[in-house]
Design a protein around this motif. Structure first.
Motif, PDB file in Angstrom:
ATOM      1  N   ALA A 300       0.836  -1.199   0.000  1.00 46.02           N
ATOM      2  CA  ALA A 300       0.000   0.000   0.000  1.00 46.02           C
ATOM      3  C   ALA A 300       0.870   1.248   0.000  1.00 46.02           C
ATOM      4  CB  ALA A 300      -0.927  -0.013   1.215  1.00 46.02           C
ATOM      5  N   ARG A 301       1.975   1.199   0.726  1.00 41.66           N
ATOM      6  CA  ARG A 301       2.901   2.340   0.750  1.00 41.66           C
ATOM      7  C   ARG A 301       3.454   2.622  -0.641  1.00 41.66           C
ATOM      8  NH1 ARG A 301       8.622   2.578   1.243  1.00 41.66           N
ATOM      9  NH2 ARG A 301       9.314   4.637   2.002  1.00 41.66           N
ATOM     10  N   ILE A 302       3.868   1.574  -1.350  1.00 40.52           N
ATOM     11  CA  ILE A 302       4.435   1.779  -2.679  1.00 40.52           C
ATOM     12  C   ILE A 302       3.393   2.328  -3.640  1.00 40.52           C
ATOM     13  CG2 ILE A 302       5.309   0.547  -4.704  1.00 40.52           C
ATOM     14  CD1 ILE A 302       6.931  -1.186  -2.762  1.00 40.52           C
ATOM     15  N   LEU A 303       2.181   1.782  -3.618  1.00 43.77           N
ATOM     16  CA  LEU A 303       1.138   2.302  -4.500  1.00 43.77           C
ATOM     17  C   LEU A 303       0.830   3.757  -4.174  1.00 43.77           C
ATOM     18  CD1 LEU A 303      -0.900   1.985  -6.748  1.00 43.77           C
ATOM     19  CD2 LEU A 303      -2.491   0.949  -5.115  1.00 43.77           C
ATOM     20  N   LEU A 304       0.763   4.099  -2.891  1.00 41.40           N
ATOM     21  CA  LEU A 304       0.499   5.487  -2.516  1.00 41.40           C
ATOM     22  C   LEU A 304       1.641   6.391  -2.976  1.00 41.40           C
ATOM     23  CD1 LEU A 304      -1.383   7.479  -1.162  1.00 41.40           C
ATOM     24  CD2 LEU A 304      -0.306   6.930   1.039  1.00 41.40           C
ATOM     25  N   GLN A 305       2.880   5.935  -2.866  1.00 40.72           N
ATOM     26  CA  GLN A 305       4.004   6.726  -3.361  1.00 40.72           C
ATOM     27  C   GLN A 305       3.873   6.997  -4.855  1.00 40.72           C
ATOM     28  OE1 GLN A 305       7.129   4.072  -1.720  1.00 40.72           O
ATOM     29  NE2 GLN A 305       8.063   5.931  -0.925  1.00 40.72           N
ATOM     30  N   LEU A 306       3.514   5.973  -5.616  1.00 36.52           N
ATOM     31  CA  LEU A 306       3.374   6.146  -7.055  1.00 36.52           C
ATOM     32  C   LEU A 306       2.240   7.103  -7.399  1.00 36.52           C
ATOM     33  CD1 LEU A 306       3.892   2.439  -8.187  1.00 36.52           C
ATOM     34  CD2 LEU A 306       5.512   4.333  -8.463  1.00 36.52           C
ATOM     35  N   LEU A 307       1.153   7.004  -6.663  1.00 37.46           N
ATOM     36  CA  LEU A 307       0.018   7.898  -6.908  1.00 37.46           C
ATOM     37  C   LEU A 307       0.369   9.346  -6.580  1.00 37.46           C
ATOM     38  CD1 LEU A 307      -2.733   5.550  -5.507  1.00 37.46           C
ATOM     39  CD2 LEU A 307      -2.740   6.501  -7.820  1.00 37.46           C
ATOM     40  N   ILE A 308       1.013   9.556  -5.449  1.00 33.10           N
ATOM     41  CA  ILE A 308       1.412  10.913  -5.073  1.00 33.10           C
ATOM     42  C   ILE A 308       2.412  11.470  -6.080  1.00 33.10           C
ATOM     43  CG2 ILE A 308       2.614  12.296  -3.327  1.00 33.10           C
ATOM     44  CD1 ILE A 308       1.426  10.403  -1.203  1.00 33.10           C
ATOM     45  N   ALA A 309       3.380  10.641  -6.483  1.00 28.16           N
ATOM     46  CA  ALA A 309       4.380  11.088  -7.450  1.00 28.16           C
ATOM     47  C   ALA A 309       3.756  11.447  -8.791  1.00 28.16           C
ATOM     48  CB  ALA A 309       5.441  10.002  -7.639  1.00 28.16           C
ATOM     49  N   SER A 310       2.641  10.799  -9.121  1.00 28.54           N
ATOM     50  CA  SER A 310       1.952  11.110 -10.386  1.00 28.54           C
ATOM     51  C   SER A 310       1.050  12.335 -10.274  1.00 28.54           C
ATOM     52  CB  SER A 310       1.141   9.895 -10.841  1.00 28.54           C
ATOM     53  OG  SER A 310       0.033   9.669  -9.981  1.00 28.54           O
ATOM     54  N   GLY A 311       1.020  12.950  -9.086  1.00 30.74           N
ATOM     55  CA  GLY A 311       0.240  14.170  -8.894  1.00 30.74           C
ATOM     56  C   GLY A 311      -1.135  13.959  -8.308  1.00 30.74           C
ATOM     57  N   GLU A 312      -1.453  12.727  -7.898  1.00 30.89           N
ATOM     58  CA  GLU A 312      -2.789  12.442  -7.374  1.00 30.89           C
ATOM     59  C   GLU A 312      -2.853  12.722  -5.869  1.00 30.89           C
ATOM     60  OE1 GLU A 312      -6.116  12.501  -7.576  1.00 30.89           O
ATOM     61  OE2 GLU A 312      -5.675  11.326  -9.403  1.00 30.89           O
ATOM     62  N   SER A 313      -3.881  13.438  -5.445  1.00 33.65           N
ATOM     63  CA  SER A 313      -4.066  13.734  -4.021  1.00 33.65           C
ATOM     64  C   SER A 313      -5.521  13.590  -3.574  1.00 33.65           C
ATOM     65  CB  SER A 313      -3.583  15.161  -3.703  1.00 33.65           C
ATOM     66  OG  SER A 313      -4.317  16.126  -4.462  1.00 33.65           O
ATOM     67  N   ASP A 314      -6.427  13.377  -4.514  1.00 33.68           N
ATOM     68  CA  ASP A 314      -7.836  13.255  -4.183  1.00 33.68           C
ATOM     69  C   ASP A 314      -8.123  11.870  -3.601  1.00 33.68           C
ATOM     70  OD1 ASP A 314     -10.682  13.811  -4.175  1.00 33.68           O
ATOM     71  OD2 ASP A 314     -10.800  12.503  -5.932  1.00 33.68           O
ATOM     72  N   PRO A 315      -8.636  11.775  -2.381  1.00 31.22           N
ATOM     73  CA  PRO A 315      -8.875  10.461  -1.773  1.00 31.22           C
ATOM     74  C   PRO A 315      -9.771   9.554  -2.607  1.00 31.22           C
ATOM     75  CG  PRO A 315      -9.035  12.175  -0.113  1.00 31.22           C
ATOM     76  CD  PRO A 315      -8.932  12.875  -1.437  1.00 31.22           C
ATOM     77  N   ALA A 316     -10.769  10.124  -3.272  1.00 39.95           N
ATOM     78  CA  ALA A 316     -11.671   9.298  -4.086  1.00 39.95           C
ATOM     79  C   ALA A 316     -10.923   8.669  -5.253  1.00 39.95           C
ATOM     80  CB  ALA A 316     -12.841  10.136  -4.586  1.00 39.95           C
ATOM     81  N   ALA A 317     -10.057   9.436  -5.892  1.00 41.40           N
ATOM     82  CA  ALA A 317      -9.277   8.907  -7.007  1.00 41.40           C
ATOM     83  C   ALA A 317      -8.264   7.882  -6.512  1.00 41.40           C
ATOM     84  CB  ALA A 317      -8.572  10.045  -7.736  1.00 41.40           C
ATOM     85  N   ILE A 318      -7.663   8.142  -5.363  1.00 41.07           N
ATOM     86  CA  ILE A 318      -6.717   7.182  -4.788  1.00 41.07           C
ATOM     87  C   ILE A 318      -7.444   5.894  -4.428  1.00 41.07           C
ATOM     88  CG2 ILE A 318      -5.200   6.750  -2.809  1.00 41.07           C
ATOM     89  CD1 ILE A 318      -4.496   9.739  -2.882  1.00 41.07           C
ATOM     90  N   GLN A 319      -8.662   6.023  -3.907  1.00 40.76           N
ATOM     91  CA  GLN A 319      -9.438   4.825  -3.579  1.00 40.76           C
ATOM     92  C   GLN A 319      -9.741   4.004  -4.822  1.00 40.76           C
ATOM     93  OE1 GLN A 319     -10.611   3.729  -0.237  1.00 40.76           O
ATOM     94  NE2 GLN A 319     -10.478   1.994  -1.641  1.00 40.76           N
ATOM     95  N   ARG A 320     -10.057   4.655  -5.915  1.00 40.38           N
ATOM     96  CA  ARG A 320     -10.322   3.920  -7.159  1.00 40.38           C
ATOM     97  C   ARG A 320      -9.087   3.150  -7.607  1.00 40.38           C
ATOM     98  NH1 ARG A 320     -13.339   8.667  -8.321  1.00 40.38           N
ATOM     99  NH2 ARG A 320     -11.593   9.583  -9.473  1.00 40.38           N
ATOM    100  N   ALA A 321      -7.905   3.753  -7.407  1.00 37.92           N
ATOM    101  CA  ALA A 321      -6.666   3.058  -7.780  1.00 37.92           C
ATOM    102  C   ALA A 321      -6.467   1.825  -6.904  1.00 37.92           C
ATOM    103  CB  ALA A 321      -5.485   4.008  -7.643  1.00 37.92           C
ATOM    104  N   PHE A 322      -6.742   1.932  -5.612  1.00 37.74           N
ATOM    105  CA  PHE A 322      -6.608   0.770  -4.731  1.00 37.74           C
ATOM    106  C   PHE A 322      -7.664  -0.283  -5.063  1.00 37.74           C
ATOM    107  CE2 PHE A 322      -3.766   3.362  -2.269  1.00 37.74           C
ATOM    108  CZ  PHE A 322      -2.968   2.461  -1.581  1.00 37.74           C
ATOM    109  N   ASP A 323      -8.855   0.147  -5.396  1.00 35.87           N
ATOM    110  CA  ASP A 323      -9.917  -0.805  -5.758  1.00 35.87           C
ATOM    111  C   ASP A 323      -9.554  -1.590  -7.006  1.00 35.87           C
ATOM    112  OD1 ASP A 323     -11.433   0.048  -3.620  1.00 35.87           O
ATOM    113  OD2 ASP A 323     -12.727   1.369  -4.815  1.00 35.87           O
ATOM    114  N   GLY A 324      -8.772  -0.980  -7.896  1.00 35.92           N
ATOM    115  CA  GLY A 324      -8.419  -1.622  -9.155  1.00 35.92           C
ATOM    116  C   GLY A 324      -7.230  -2.546  -9.075  1.00 35.92           C
ATOM    117  N   ARG A 325      -6.610  -2.656  -7.898  1.00 33.92           N
ATOM    118  CA  ARG A 325      -5.433  -3.511  -7.768  1.00 33.92           C
ATOM    119  C   ARG A 325      -5.822  -4.884  -7.253  1.00 33.92           C
ATOM    120  NH1 ARG A 325      -4.485   0.238 -10.217  1.00 33.92           N
ATOM    121  NH2 ARG A 325      -2.539   1.340 -10.542  1.00 33.92           N
TER     122      ARG A 325
END
Length: 325
Positions: A300-325
């Motif tokens: 989860a830490r690595i996925l969150l790092q990748l999302l933040i590095a890609s410019g994502e900060s919206d919790p809803a969008a981050i949740q969709r990324a976790f749901d898709g893994r």
């Protein structure tokens, strides 16, 4: 057709030496990739192997510098028309993190297999040669393409998303969750438990220029807000809470994380349980929390790092990324 495989070596127990066949202590990362390929050359593996030494260290010391070099070498190999697959030799302690990071940042059009060992090369019952032979078998199979990064340990094939280390001793040291192994392999046979699952071949993320500061906080009875703050720095952009049960935590910790989330720190609830599925709760939206679903805290830490590095900060969008893994 003979497979042409690129082997990227990082060290670990698979390249370790104890100096005695029965000694418990050993030195990881002692054998070079050239020495290793000379050893396996007589096994009749039926593949052309070329090697590159990325590092030769204990995997506890693997980090962004080694990851960047490994990703660059893997990308170059995958882009080479003569290369049919990539094998990464790696220590087992952080193998699951490296495999998951590569899985998210490499295309899936050719096999990529990560392999390690639980015993050093001069120990009685060294498992590295068999694991490596199995990795060659998997990386040589065209059906391994389209499955993302795979991990081969103990005659089992795991998906990088699922695999995690469960034992410190013995050769059956890895399991998978929510899927167990996705295949069974020996040097002479390979059986898949389903068709390739990656939709498309492109990498999910570009490899980041810098890995953002994301902390993992391990929840325990009696943890309070002070204990949380001690683990965070001024540069911290995200927090993964390795929660008790289904991502739970003491009330004082929850209040502290709610305050951090309101300040823009990304907060992900994971579980410290080996097989911890964490669903989104009713109050998570209001708290600006994200549920890790089936990813353990380190992934989860690595996925969150990748999302933040890609410019994502919206919790809803981050949740969709976790749901898709």
């Amino acid at each position: 057709m003979t497979s042409r495989l690129t082997v990227l070596a990082t060290g670990g127990t698979i390249a370790g030496i104890a100096g005695s066949a029965i000694r418990h202590e050993y030195r990881a990362g002692e054998i070079t990739i050239d020495e290793y390929l000379e050893t396996v050359g007589g096994l009749g593996l039926g593949a052309e192997l070329s090697g590159t030494q990325i590092a030769n260290i204990d995997s506890a010391n693997i980090g962004p510098v080694e990851w960047r070099a490994l990703h660059g070498a893997a990308s170059t190999a995958l882009g080479d028309g003569a290369c049919t697959g990539v094998i990464v030799t790696h220590g087992t302690d952080t193998l699951e993190e490296t495999a998951f990071l590569l899985d998210q940042t490499l295309p899936a059009h050719k096999p990529v297999v990560v392999v390690g060992a639980m015993r050093p090369a001069d120990a009685v019952g060294y498992d590295g040669l068999r694991n490596f032979a199995n990795a060659v078998r998997v990386a040589s199979d065209p059906e391994a393409a389209g499955r993302g990064v795979l991990v081969v340990m103990g005659d089992r094939v795991f998906a990088a998303r699922d695999v995690y280390k469960v034992r410190t001793r013995g050769t059956e040291a890895f399991r998978g969750f929510p899927r167990e192994s996705v295949g069974l392999v020996t040097p002479a046979s390979l059986e898949w438990f389903g068709a390739p699952w990656r939709n498309g071949t492109a990498a999910a993320f570009a490899f980041p220029q810098r890995m953002p500061d994301v902390a993992i906080i391990y929840a325990y009875a009696g943890l309070d807000a002070t204990g949380v703050r001690r683990q965070l720095g001024e540069a911290t952009q995200g927090v993964v809470i390795a929660g008790v049960g289904e991502g739970n935590m003491p009330d004082a910790v929850r209040q502290e994380l709610v305050a951090l989330a309101a300040e823009g720190v990304c907060v992900v609830r994971a579980s410290r349980a080996d097989e911890g599925l964490v669903d989104l709760e009713d109050e998570d939206d209001a708290n600006r929390f994200v549920a890790a679903r089936a990813l353990n805290p380190q992934k989860a830490r690595i996925l969150l790092q990748l999302l933040i590095a890609s410019g994502e900060s919206d919790p809803a969008a981050i949740q969709r990324a976790f749901d898709g893994r």
